[in-house]
Design an enzyme around this catalytic site. Sequence first.
Site, short mmCIF file in Angstrom:
data_model
loop_
_atom_site.label_atom_id
_atom_site.label_comp_id
_atom_site.label_asym_id
_atom_site.label_seq_id
_atom_site.Cartn_x
_atom_site.Cartn_y
_atom_site.Cartn_z
CB SER A 1 3.88 0.83 0.25
OG SER A 1 2.75 0.80 1.06
CG HIS B 1 4.33 0.52 5.68
ND1 HIS B 1 4.09 -0.57 4.89
CD2 HIS B 1 4.11 1.61 4.89
CE1 HIS B 1 3.70 -0.18 3.69
NE2 HIS B 1 3.72 1.15 3.67
C1 GCU Z 1 -1.63 3.61 2.38
C2 GCU Z 1 -2.49 2.64 1.59
C3 GCU Z 1 -1.72 1.36 1.26
C4 GCU Z 1 -0.40 1.69 0.62
C5 GCU Z 1 0.38 2.65 1.50
C6 GCU Z 1 1.70 3.15 0.92
O1 GCU Z 1 -1.42 3.12 3.66
O2 GCU Z 1 -3.64 2.37 2.34
O3 GCU Z 1 -2.47 0.53 0.40
O4 GCU Z 1 0.31 0.51 0.35
O5 GCU Z 1 -0.40 3.81 1.74
O6 GCU Z 1 1.86 3.19 -0.27
O7 GCU Z 1 2.57 3.53 1.71
#
Ligand code: GCU
Length: 407
Positions: free
Chosen positions: A242, A384
Site C-alpha cells: 500500500s 487489502h
Molecule cells: C489509504 C490510502 C491509500 C493507501 C492505503 C494504505 O487507503 O488512501 O492510498 O495505499 O491507505 O497505505 O493502506
Amino acid sequence: MPGYFKSSFLIRIYLPTCFVLLALLQTIHAQNYDEAKAGTFTLPELLVTQDGRKVTTIEQWEQIRRPEILKLFEDNVYGQVPKDFDNISFEITNEDKKAMDGKATLKQVAITVFRNQKSVTINLIIFIPNRVKHPVPVFLVLNHRGIKTMDITRQNKDDFWPSEEVIEAGYAIAGFDVKDIAPDDKEKFSEGVLGRLYPEQRAMDNGMRALGAWSWGASRCIDYFETNRAIDAWKVITVGHSRGGKASLWCGAQDQRVAITISNESGNSGAALSRRNYGETVALIVKNFPYWFCRNYRKYAGNEDKLPIDQHELLALIAPRAVYVAAAGSDLWADPKGQYLALQESQPVYRLYGFKTGLPKEMPVVDKQVIRPCMGFHIREGKHDMTLLDWQQFIRFADSYFKRKQR
Ligand code: GCU
C-alpha cells in the site's frame, strides 16, 4: 424540551452532524467503481522525449528519456530525494546467531545518518539464514505497520513479515519502521529526516515529503547491506504494501542497486494509472494524505490529464531490473486493473532492453500468477493486505528471476 434548548440542540449538534455526514457521503461517493465509467484516456508517450524525439535505443533511453521522466516524478509527484549527507554509521546493537531455533542469525543495526551536526537513526532488523554458506539475496520491507509485525523474539508471528518462510526459502529478510524516518502523520511527518537533516526541502514545492523520505531510508539500508558480507547487495528486493508499496516503487525507480522492486496493492500514486477514473483518485489522496507528496502534486487533483507522466512510467524507470505488482480482488480502492494496465504499458522499455515480456492482454484471473522475464503480477482473492500467499508468489518470482540471471 424548552424552546431555547431545542434551538441550541439544532444549531450545536443536529446541523453540524448533518454537515459532517453529508461531507462523508460525498467523499465515499467521490470514487467510481463502475468499469463503464472508468473513462478513456491518452497516456503520455513513454518513448518520446519532451522535445518530441522518438526513443529507439537503450542509450537514448538512459541518457535522455529516463532522466527526464525521473525529474518529472520528482517535480510533480514525490519531490526530490536529496543524495548528500556528511556521514553514515552502522552499529550492531544486537546479534543472535542462534535465532529461530538456530536457523537464522538475527542482527539489529542502528543506521545513523549525519548532516550539518544533526542525525537520524534507522533501526534495521535482519534475519539471515544460517544454512546458506554464500551471500544471500535480501527482502527489505518498508514497513508502515509498525515494529510489532517484526517481532525479533518470534513469539508473535505476523504474515505481513513471514520471516520463517523467507529464511526457509534461503533468503534474508529485513525491515524498518518508516516512522524512524518520517512519522506517518499529517502534523508530525517532518519530525524525522525532513526536520532534522533536510529542513530546506520543506519550503520547496518539489521538496521531499514522507513517501520520498521512506524511500530515502530504504536506500540507506542498502548502504548497510553493501557492508555485510553475508548479504548479496546485488540482490536486494524492496517490498512495500500500500503506502509502503508506493515508496518501494519510488525507491526502485531511483536506486539502481535494487534488483527487484515489489509493490503490493500500492494503488493510486503507486502502480495504478492515475488517469483511470476508478477507486482512489489524485484528488482524494492529496486531500487525505497531503504530506506524502510534494506540494506540486496538488495541482493535479481532478486534473489528472494534465500530469506530465503517468504511473506506467514509474514502473518503466525500474527497467532493466525486475518489477513485480500484486493486487487483491476485493481491493477495488487500489484499482487492480489500473495496476495491471500500468505494468502492461511499461513493457516497451523492457522490450528496448531485449526482454520478451509478452504480458497477457487481459488481467490474469484471481490466484493465477504471471511471471515474465523481469516482470510479474498476481491478483489474490480477498481484501487489502499483504499475506503469506502474496509472499509465496514474491519468493517464486525472485527464485525464477535470480535463476534466470545466473544462466
Ligand atoms: C489509504 C490510502 C491509500 C493507501 C492505503 C494504505 O487507503 O488512501 O492510498 O495505499 O491507505 O497505505 O493502506
